[in-house]
Design a protein around this motif. Structure first.
Motif, PDB file in Angstrom:
ATOM      1  N   ALA A 154       0.852  -1.186   0.000  1.00 58.34           N
ATOM      2  CA  ALA A 154       0.000   0.000   0.000  1.00 58.34           C
ATOM      3  C   ALA A 154       0.889   1.237   0.000  1.00 58.34           C
ATOM      4  O   ALA A 154       2.117   1.132   0.085  1.00 58.34           O
ATOM      5  N   ALA A 155       0.264   2.400  -0.104  1.00 55.11           N
ATOM      6  CA  ALA A 155       1.009   3.656  -0.259  1.00 55.11           C
ATOM      7  C   ALA A 155       2.088   3.441  -1.316  1.00 55.11           C
ATOM      8  O   ALA A 155       3.239   3.837  -1.168  1.00 55.11           O
ATOM      9  N   ALA A 156       1.675   2.809  -2.403  1.00 51.92           N
ATOM     10  CA  ALA A 156       2.631   2.262  -3.369  1.00 51.92           C
ATOM     11  C   ALA A 156       3.266   3.326  -4.246  1.00 51.92           C
ATOM     12  O   ALA A 156       4.255   3.047  -4.925  1.00 51.92           O
ATOM     13  N   ALA A 157       2.710   4.528  -4.265  1.00 56.12           N
ATOM     14  CA  ALA A 157       3.347   5.604  -5.024  1.00 56.12           C
ATOM     15  C   ALA A 157       4.298   6.408  -4.147  1.00 56.12           C
ATOM     16  O   ALA A 157       4.976   7.310  -4.630  1.00 56.12           O
ATOM     17  N   VAL A 164       9.409  -1.035  -2.745  1.00 54.89           N
ATOM     18  CA  VAL A 164       8.980  -2.403  -2.414  1.00 54.89           C
ATOM     19  C   VAL A 164       8.463  -3.101  -3.672  1.00 54.89           C
ATOM     20  O   VAL A 164       8.863  -4.221  -4.006  1.00 54.89           O
ATOM     21  N   GLY A 165       7.569  -2.415  -4.386  1.00 48.27           N
ATOM     22  CA  GLY A 165       6.977  -3.020  -5.575  1.00 48.27           C
ATOM     23  C   GLY A 165       8.002  -3.290  -6.664  1.00 48.27           C
ATOM     24  O   GLY A 165       7.987  -4.354  -7.299  1.00 48.27           O
ATOM     25  N   LEU A 178      -1.502  -0.506  -3.970  1.00 46.02           N
ATOM     26  CA  LEU A 178      -2.654   0.347  -3.662  1.00 46.02           C
ATOM     27  C   LEU A 178      -2.160   1.774  -3.523  1.00 46.02           C
ATOM     28  O   LEU A 178      -1.104   2.028  -2.924  1.00 46.02           O
ATOM     29  N   ALA A 179      -2.919   2.716  -4.066  1.00 47.72           N
ATOM     30  CA  ALA A 179      -2.548   4.122  -3.970  1.00 47.72           C
ATOM     31  C   ALA A 179      -3.819   4.944  -4.093  1.00 47.72           C
ATOM     32  O   ALA A 179      -4.869   4.427  -4.501  1.00 47.72           O
ATOM     33  N   LEU A 331       3.102  12.429  -4.489  1.00 44.92           N
ATOM     34  CA  LEU A 331       3.406  11.319  -5.383  1.00 44.92           C
ATOM     35  C   LEU A 331       4.917  11.217  -5.397  1.00 44.92           C
ATOM     36  O   LEU A 331       5.610  12.057  -5.964  1.00 44.92           O
ATOM     37  N   GLY A 332       5.445  10.212  -4.745  1.00 43.68           N
ATOM     38  CA  GLY A 332       6.893  10.081  -4.612  1.00 43.68           C
ATOM     39  C   GLY A 332       7.354  10.652  -3.283  1.00 43.68           C
ATOM     40  O   GLY A 332       6.551  10.948  -2.394  1.00 43.68           O
TER      41      GLY A 332
END
Lengths: 341, 341
Positions: A154-157, A164-165, A178-179, A331-332
């Motif tokens: 999660a908080a993938a952006a 992690v991704g 998820l974002a 974002l980032g």
């Protein structure tokens, strides 16, 4: 002619629930003077990170809180302007933990020199810094992703989740992020190469997540908690690993959710599915810092890893940027550029 | 003259909440006949274990449930009476998983021959069997106790807990056991050498537990849940390990406890204390069976490990013995002796 001053932001009051600008105060102070073995740093970059919400509270945690009236804590990158330490010269860039201010004195032995030719110095606060190392060490040591497994983050952006991704992709996993919002989801799919991206605000998020994980979830990198955890929980496979890195959905909580108490459900799943839940903070893996920088540095150079920075101009905007980051507006990696405009 | 019969106990109905004798039914059946490669076993010892409560339910778990009308599952030790397998001869003792009955047929390849000279054959169901290996593998692989650390175990007079505590003592730990009643607590202190023993029924159990753990808790071997977990939870040290082996306090639950939902408290502690919670069942460590029997066998021989058996005479008493064991009425390993009286 006025004395040169050091503008800084201190903790004015401890928040109950969400922080507001009133919990911070701007101050001016005389420029500090470096003693023997010390350096004076002009700060260029301030990192804003979710853990700072914890430091604003007096609650017991793994680190002591920032005191009322003390400068807010934070990682920084700056330029040496005065050096009383043999290793550093004026003009050198250093990583320090100097907090929300324009200038700071630090022991030369407590900072790390940065090579601007290796990577932009701001990356020492993001993909090559604490957030990157959090992703790297937590995923690899605790998550232990294997090729073909499904990894959810999660908080993938954000700076941790995006790494992690991407590392999970390098390891051959099916990666679901998820974002919040379409722009972030498009970033995950189109720029970072995730296999699926889900807007965590969608009302049917749990169903979409289940669809995106047809073989269940083997690793869930937990950095938010709340609704995402509730959606991931029933999808966890036997022997799934859950590195617990953060719980940003709960940092502003003042009460527990209504009942019933679901703790026994969690413990029963831990038992019957033989789950591993393990909390960590990045300094638990401090001995892996060199390995992290070497390996992620190589991936960056080869283009296998990408990153974004969400830059706010001016120290005075740090409080609102921090508050926005806790709400997922970045974002980032969230950075404040100080004294460069 | 009547045909020889096989008396057995089958699952008559699935319990909601606590099992009662009505959930079981006694039956007689013809003596089974062994086919090629099979043996006929006369069962001498039936093991009663908490996991059987799970097999009585249709809920999804790591193993499939016992069907209505099927013989209740269980580990057994018996004597070979007919052998169609080259390895076994009449009179040999074998460990099998033949369930609640007097006789059973098994594939010769699915059983293990026991040496009555190595240890009493009943120990293959207890200290040298599944409960012992559960204690050994869970404590050593997940708990990883280090000398000087504090280890807490509940159901400590039972076959798993008593071995957990004794192995932790061998490893140099401060060992605190919880058990129901003075007799069991005296057993822990006087016979097993625990450092402290606490009656889990005492109204001030949480305070006594805290007093017995002045340096906090580094390993909590979780086999009960409920009130003990709630008392241990605030005492857990940073980096504590929690092997989750059983939750016997919850096996009969039909509803969740009242709110609020304390799950976020648990997750926050996992994060801030960097806890490890990991569920396991003994077969996850099947490859360590030889090592387990060798090491615990040596400790038994040297007197470093002691054990007790709580023997019930007669298959017909198995249901009440099982129900009593779930309530903690046993001291030591619950066994049913069959056909010996």
């Amino acid at each position: 002619m006025t004395e040169p001053t050091n503008r800084r932001i201190v903790l004015a009051a401890r928040p109950e629930g969400e922080p507001t600008p009133d919990h911070f105060r701007r101050e001016s102070a005389p420029l500090p003077e470096p003693g023997p073995g010390q350096i004076l740093i002009q700060i260029h970059w301030l990192s804003l990170d979710p853990y700072m919400r914890g430091r604003m509270s007096a609650a017991k945690s793994y680190a002591k809180p920032v005191g009322i009236g003390e400068v807010m804590e934070g990682g920084t990158v700056g330029e040496v302007v005065v050096s009383n330490h043999p290793v550093y010269a004026s003009g050198d860039f250093v990583l320090s933990h100097s907090g929300w201010q324009e200038y700071a004195v630090a022991d030369g032995d407590s900072v790390r020199k940065l090579d601007p030719n290796f990577a932009p110095v701001s990356t020492a606060l993001g993909v090559l810094g604490m957030p990157g190392m959090t992703a790297y060490t937590g995923l690899l040591n605790i998550g232990q992703p294997k090729s073909g497994e499904t990894v959810v983050v999660a908080a993938a952006a954000g700076p941790v989740g995006s790494l992690v991704g991407q590392i999970a992709k390098i390891k051959g996993c099916h990666v679901v992020g998820l974002a919040g919002g379409l722009e972030k989801c498009a970033y995950l799919l189109n720029e970072l190469g995730f296999d699926a991206a889900i807007d965590h605000r969608a009302s049917d998020m749990p169903e979409r997540l289940a669809e995106a994980c047809p073989r269940g979830v083997d690793v869930y990198f937990e950095n938010v908690g709340g609704a995402v955890w509730n959606a991931v929980f029933p999808l966890l496979n036997d022997f799934a690993r859950v590195p617990v890195c953060g719980l940003v959905a709960h940092y502003n909580d003042t009460t527990l959710p209504p009942g019933p108490d679901r703790t026994p459900l969690l413990m029963r799943a831990v038992l019957s599915k033989r789950l591993t839940l393990r909390g960590f903070i990045v300094r638990d893996f401090a001995s892996q810092a060199d390995e992290f920088r070497r390996e992620v540095g190589t991936w960056l150079e080869s283009g296998q890893i990408k990153y974004r920075e969400d830059v706010v101009e001016g120290l005075e905007h740090a409080p609102e940027a921090f508050i926005g980051m806790l709400k997922g507006r970045n974002l980032g990696k969230t950075l404040v550029r100080i004294g460069q405009n």
